[in-house]
Design a protein around this motif. Structure first.
Motif, PDB file in Angstrom:
ATOM      1  N   ARG A  69       0.832  -1.203   0.000  1.00 33.68           N
ATOM      2  CA  ARG A  69       0.000   0.000   0.000  1.00 33.68           C
ATOM      3  C   ARG A  69       0.867   1.254   0.000  1.00 33.68           C
ATOM      4  NH1 ARG A  69      -4.558  -2.129   4.348  1.00 33.68           N
ATOM      5  NH2 ARG A  69      -6.127  -2.766   2.808  1.00 33.68           N
ATOM      6  N   ALA A  70       1.960   1.213   0.743  1.00 30.47           N
ATOM      7  CA  ALA A  70       2.855   2.373   0.794  1.00 30.47           C
ATOM      8  C   ALA A  70       3.485   2.643  -0.574  1.00 30.47           C
ATOM      9  CB  ALA A  70       3.943   2.138   1.842  1.00 30.47           C
ATOM     10  N   ARG A  71       3.713   1.577  -1.348  1.00 31.01           N
ATOM     11  CA  ARG A  71       4.278   1.733  -2.691  1.00 31.01           C
ATOM     12  C   ARG A  71       3.208   2.042  -3.738  1.00 31.01           C
ATOM     13  NH1 ARG A  71       6.249  -3.330  -1.528  1.00 31.01           N
ATOM     14  NH2 ARG A  71       5.135  -4.203  -3.324  1.00 31.01           N
ATOM     15  N   GLY A  72       1.946   1.920  -3.343  1.00 30.21           N
ATOM     16  CA  GLY A  72       0.868   2.108  -4.302  1.00 30.21           C
ATOM     17  C   GLY A  72       0.757   0.953  -5.281  1.00 30.21           C
ATOM     18  N   ALA A  76       0.307  -6.231  -5.635  1.00 29.58           N
ATOM     19  CA  ALA A  76       0.960  -6.823  -4.461  1.00 29.58           C
ATOM     20  C   ALA A  76       0.059  -6.731  -3.241  1.00 29.58           C
ATOM     21  CB  ALA A  76       2.284  -6.128  -4.193  1.00 29.58           C
ATOM     22  N   ALA A  77      -0.712  -5.657  -3.139  1.00 26.40           N
ATOM     23  CA  ALA A  77      -1.609  -5.485  -1.994  1.00 26.40           C
ATOM     24  C   ALA A  77      -2.691  -6.554  -1.994  1.00 26.40           C
ATOM     25  CB  ALA A  77      -2.232  -4.089  -2.016  1.00 26.40           C
ATOM     26  N   HIS A  78      -3.279  -6.819  -3.153  1.00 26.72           N
ATOM     27  CA  HIS A  78      -4.348  -7.826  -3.169  1.00 26.72           C
ATOM     28  C   HIS A  78      -3.793  -9.215  -2.881  1.00 26.72           C
ATOM     29  CE1 HIS A  78      -5.024 -10.925  -6.273  1.00 26.72           C
ATOM     30  NE2 HIS A  78      -4.336 -10.193  -7.117  1.00 26.72           N
ATOM     31  N   ARG A  79      -2.565  -9.502  -3.359  1.00 27.16           N
ATOM     32  CA  ARG A  79      -1.965 -10.805  -3.055  1.00 27.16           C
ATOM     33  C   ARG A  79      -1.696 -10.955  -1.563  1.00 27.16           C
ATOM     34  NH1 ARG A  79       0.651  -9.795  -8.106  1.00 27.16           N
ATOM     35  NH2 ARG A  79       2.452  -8.861  -7.058  1.00 27.16           N
ATOM     36  N   ALA A  80      -1.200  -9.897  -0.936  1.00 28.62           N
ATOM     37  CA  ALA A  80      -0.934  -9.957   0.505  1.00 28.62           C
ATOM     38  C   ALA A  80      -2.240 -10.072   1.281  1.00 28.62           C
ATOM     39  CB  ALA A  80      -0.157  -8.718   0.948  1.00 28.62           C
ATOM     40  N   GLN A  81      -3.263  -9.343   0.848  1.00 23.98           N
ATOM     41  CA  GLN A  81      -4.574  -9.424   1.502  1.00 23.98           C
ATOM     42  C   GLN A  81      -5.135 -10.842   1.402  1.00 23.98           C
ATOM     43  OE1 GLN A  81      -6.312  -6.906   3.159  1.00 23.98           O
ATOM     44  NE2 GLN A  81      -7.775  -8.506   3.717  1.00 23.98           N
ATOM     45  N   GLU A 104     -10.408  -8.200  -0.230  1.00 25.44           N
ATOM     46  CA  GLU A 104      -9.613  -8.487  -1.428  1.00 25.44           C
ATOM     47  C   GLU A 104     -10.460  -8.332  -2.688  1.00 25.44           C
ATOM     48  OE1 GLU A 104      -7.084 -12.007  -3.659  1.00 25.44           O
ATOM     49  OE2 GLU A 104      -8.745 -12.493  -2.323  1.00 25.44           O
ATOM     50  N   ARG A 105     -11.722  -8.762  -2.625  1.00 29.23           N
ATOM     51  CA  ARG A 105     -12.606  -8.646  -3.782  1.00 29.23           C
ATOM     52  C   ARG A 105     -12.698  -7.191  -4.250  1.00 29.23           C
ATOM     53  NH1 ARG A 105     -17.591  -6.983  -4.400  1.00 29.23           N
ATOM     54  NH2 ARG A 105     -17.963  -6.882  -2.152  1.00 29.23           N
ATOM     55  N   GLN A 106     -12.781  -6.270  -3.299  1.00 27.94           N
ATOM     56  CA  GLN A 106     -12.846  -4.858  -3.652  1.00 27.94           C
ATOM     57  C   GLN A 106     -11.539  -4.389  -4.301  1.00 27.94           C
ATOM     58  OE1 GLN A 106     -14.200  -2.543  -0.277  1.00 27.94           O
ATOM     59  NE2 GLN A 106     -15.732  -4.079   0.255  1.00 27.94           N
ATOM     60  N   MET A 107     -10.425  -4.919  -3.818  1.00 27.69           N
ATOM     61  CA  MET A 107      -9.135  -4.588  -4.425  1.00 27.69           C
ATOM     62  C   MET A 107      -9.077  -5.082  -5.872  1.00 27.69           C
ATOM     63  SD  MET A 107      -6.476  -5.619  -1.398  1.00 27.69           S
ATOM     64  CE  MET A 107      -6.385  -4.744   0.159  1.00 27.69           C
ATOM     65  N   ILE A 108      -9.586  -6.294  -6.104  1.00 24.40           N
ATOM     66  CA  ILE A 108      -9.565  -6.877  -7.444  1.00 24.40           C
ATOM     67  C   ILE A 108     -10.466  -6.086  -8.385  1.00 24.40           C
ATOM     68  CG2 ILE A 108     -10.207  -8.930  -8.783  1.00 24.40           C
ATOM     69  CD1 ILE A 108      -9.310 -10.592  -6.320  1.00 24.40           C
ATOM     70  N   GLU A 109     -11.585  -5.612  -7.876  1.00 22.77           N
ATOM     71  CA  GLU A 109     -12.468  -4.770  -8.689  1.00 22.77           C
ATOM     72  C   GLU A 109     -11.729  -3.508  -9.136  1.00 22.77           C
ATOM     73  OE1 GLU A 109     -16.020  -3.998  -6.494  1.00 22.77           O
ATOM     74  OE2 GLU A 109     -16.864  -5.990  -6.864  1.00 22.77           O
ATOM     75  N   ALA A 110     -10.941  -2.942  -8.235  1.00 27.14           N
ATOM     76  CA  ALA A 110     -10.186  -1.730  -8.571  1.00 27.14           C
ATOM     77  C   ALA A 110      -9.112  -2.016  -9.613  1.00 27.14           C
ATOM     78  CB  ALA A 110      -9.554  -1.140  -7.318  1.00 27.14           C
ATOM     79  N   LEU A 111      -8.723  -3.270  -9.748  1.00 27.51           N
ATOM     80  CA  LEU A 111      -7.702  -3.667 -10.726  1.00 27.51           C
ATOM     81  C   LEU A 111      -8.324  -4.091 -12.051  1.00 27.51           C
ATOM     82  CD1 LEU A 111      -5.395  -5.712  -8.323  1.00 27.51           C
ATOM     83  CD2 LEU A 111      -4.855  -3.488  -9.345  1.00 27.51           C
ATOM     84  N   GLY A 112      -9.648  -3.994 -12.164  1.00 29.47           N
ATOM     85  CA  GLY A 112     -10.305  -4.315 -13.424  1.00 29.47           C
ATOM     86  C   GLY A 112     -10.875  -5.708 -13.526  1.00 29.47           C
ATOM     87  N   CYS A 113     -10.932  -6.440 -12.422  1.00 28.82           N
ATOM     88  CA  CYS A 113     -11.530  -7.784 -12.365  1.00 28.82           C
ATOM     89  C   CYS A 113     -10.926  -8.778 -13.371  1.00 28.82           C
ATOM     90  CB  CYS A 113     -13.042  -7.703 -12.579  1.00 28.82           C
ATOM     91  SG  CYS A 113     -13.918  -6.846 -11.256  1.00 28.82           S
ATOM     92  N   PRO A 114      -9.606  -8.959 -13.386  1.00 29.33           N
ATOM     93  CA  PRO A 114      -9.020  -9.987 -14.258  1.00 29.33           C
ATOM     94  C   PRO A 114      -9.499 -11.380 -13.830  1.00 29.33           C
ATOM     95  CG  PRO A 114      -7.372  -9.107 -12.749  1.00 29.33           C
ATOM     96  CD  PRO A 114      -8.585  -8.264 -12.590  1.00 29.33           C
ATOM     97  N   ASP A 115      -9.644 -12.262 -14.810  1.00 26.29           N
ATOM     98  CA  ASP A 115     -10.312 -13.544 -14.552  1.00 26.29           C
ATOM     99  C   ASP A 115      -9.670 -14.395 -13.462  1.00 26.29           C
ATOM    100  OD1 ASP A 115     -12.454 -13.337 -16.413  1.00 26.29           O
ATOM    101  OD2 ASP A 115     -11.073 -13.795 -18.045  1.00 26.29           O
ATOM    102  N   SER A 119     -11.367 -15.528  -9.981  1.00 29.13           N
ATOM    103  CA  SER A 119     -11.664 -16.943  -9.738  1.00 29.13           C
ATOM    104  C   SER A 119     -11.110 -17.421  -8.396  1.00 29.13           C
ATOM    105  CB  SER A 119     -11.085 -17.799 -10.867  1.00 29.13           C
ATOM    106  OG  SER A 119     -11.408 -19.165 -10.671  1.00 29.13           O
ATOM    107  N   VAL A 120      -9.865 -17.071  -8.123  1.00 31.02           N
ATOM    108  CA  VAL A 120      -9.229 -17.516  -6.874  1.00 31.02           C
ATOM    109  C   VAL A 120      -9.930 -16.892  -5.663  1.00 31.02           C
ATOM    110  CG1 VAL A 120      -7.089 -17.473  -5.548  1.00 31.02           C
ATOM    111  CG2 VAL A 120      -7.013 -17.920  -8.011  1.00 31.02           C
ATOM    112  N   ASN A 121     -10.283 -15.622  -5.776  1.00 29.19           N
ATOM    113  CA  ASN A 121     -10.988 -14.946  -4.691  1.00 29.19           C
ATOM    114  C   ASN A 121     -12.386 -15.533  -4.492  1.00 29.19           C
ATOM    115  OD1 ASN A 121     -13.027 -12.302  -4.285  1.00 29.19           O
ATOM    116  ND2 ASN A 121     -11.359 -12.461  -2.790  1.00 29.19           N
ATOM    117  N   ALA A 122     -13.091 -15.803  -5.596  1.00 25.29           N
ATOM    118  CA  ALA A 122     -14.431 -16.372  -5.503  1.00 25.29           C
ATOM    119  C   ALA A 122     -14.390 -17.778  -4.910  1.00 25.29           C
ATOM    120  CB  ALA A 122     -15.084 -16.397  -6.883  1.00 25.29           C
ATOM    121  N   TYR A 123     -13.333 -18.514  -5.209  1.00 20.34           N
ATOM    122  CA  TYR A 123     -13.146 -19.842  -4.608  1.00 20.34           C
ATOM    123  C   TYR A 123     -13.103 -19.734  -3.083  1.00 20.34           C
ATOM    124  CZ  TYR A 123     -10.703 -24.065  -3.098  1.00 20.34           C
ATOM    125  OH  TYR A 123     -10.340 -25.224  -2.434  1.00 20.34           O
ATOM    126  N   GLU A 124     -12.316 -18.798  -2.599  1.00 18.83           N
ATOM    127  CA  GLU A 124     -12.190 -18.628  -1.154  1.00 18.83           C
ATOM    128  C   GLU A 124     -13.505 -18.154  -0.538  1.00 18.83           C
ATOM    129  OE1 GLU A 124      -9.883 -19.637   0.651  1.00 18.83           O
ATOM    130  OE2 GLU A 124      -7.987 -19.605  -0.454  1.00 18.83           O
TER     131      GLU A 124
END
Length: 211
Positions: A69-72, A76-81, A104-115, A119-124
């Protein structure tokens, strides 16, 4: 001293002590400064999580999240989350895991929802919802997991999606539908060369056949 790859090889074969030794050594090696140290911390978090040292694992991933997050760095933030959520799931704190994966889902939405990340987030989210006794919510997430995994070339992700849907049908007492999904998962894992996942599925299929 070993390498990041050697550490992960040890981890995936269940040699957690060796993996921990490799990742720890890499953290003190100036030749692996920067990205190498980041990857070593990431791997060490896995070792700690899978050996029940949840507080240490949680701390390392929360620190990686703060750094990202500090690096913007949204990726990397969504992976750590995601990894914080994994720790909470392994620790058995299912509501906390659900909250982490929703964030994390909200982070992925901000990244454009790549498939693949979707998928990995929805699995969890589906797995956690099923465990929390929310079958309708779980089914929605797991359908999304399969839909997006099918849009990628990642056979492991596809196998995980089918396996999770099989688990969902199994919980509902729908043995035939569970078997169909588990067989599809088996084919995907076979294509990926994931023998451990195939062996795990065989246990599920054997149980159904004996019932």
């Amino acid at each position: 001293m070993g390498s990041i790859e050697a550490g992960w090889n040890a981890f995936t074969t269940g040699d957690y002590a060796q993996a921990e030794a490799i990742f720890t050594a890499l953290l003190t090696d100036p030749a692996h400064a920067g990205e190498g140290h980041h990857l070593a911390r990431f791997g060490l978090g896995y070792v700690w999580a899978y050996t029940g040292r949840f507080s240490k694992a949680r701390s390392v991933y929360q620190a990686l999240l703060h750094d990202a997050r500090a690096r913007g760095d949204g990726w990397a933030a969504h992976r750590a989350q995601h990894q914080v959520g994994m720790v909470e799931r392994l620790a058995g704190d299912w509501p906390a895991a659900q909250a982490c994966f929703e964030a994390e889902r909200q982070m992925i939405e901000a990244l454009g929802c790549p498939d693949l990340p979707v998928s990995v987030n929805a699995y969890e989210l589906g797995t956690v919802a099923l465990h929390l006794g929310q079958p309708g919510r779980a089914k929605g997430w797991l359908d999304l997991c399969l839909e997006t995994a099918a849009c990628t070339t990642d056979r492991v992700a596809l196998g995980c999606a089918h396996r999770a849907l099989g688990d969902w049908h199994d919980v509902q007492g729908e043995a035939t539908a569970a078997t169909v999904q588990w067989r599809a998962a088996e084919a995907a894992f076979l294509a990926a060369g994931d023998s451990q996942a195939i062996a795990d599925l065989q246990g599920r299929l054997n149980r159904i056949e004996r019932a």
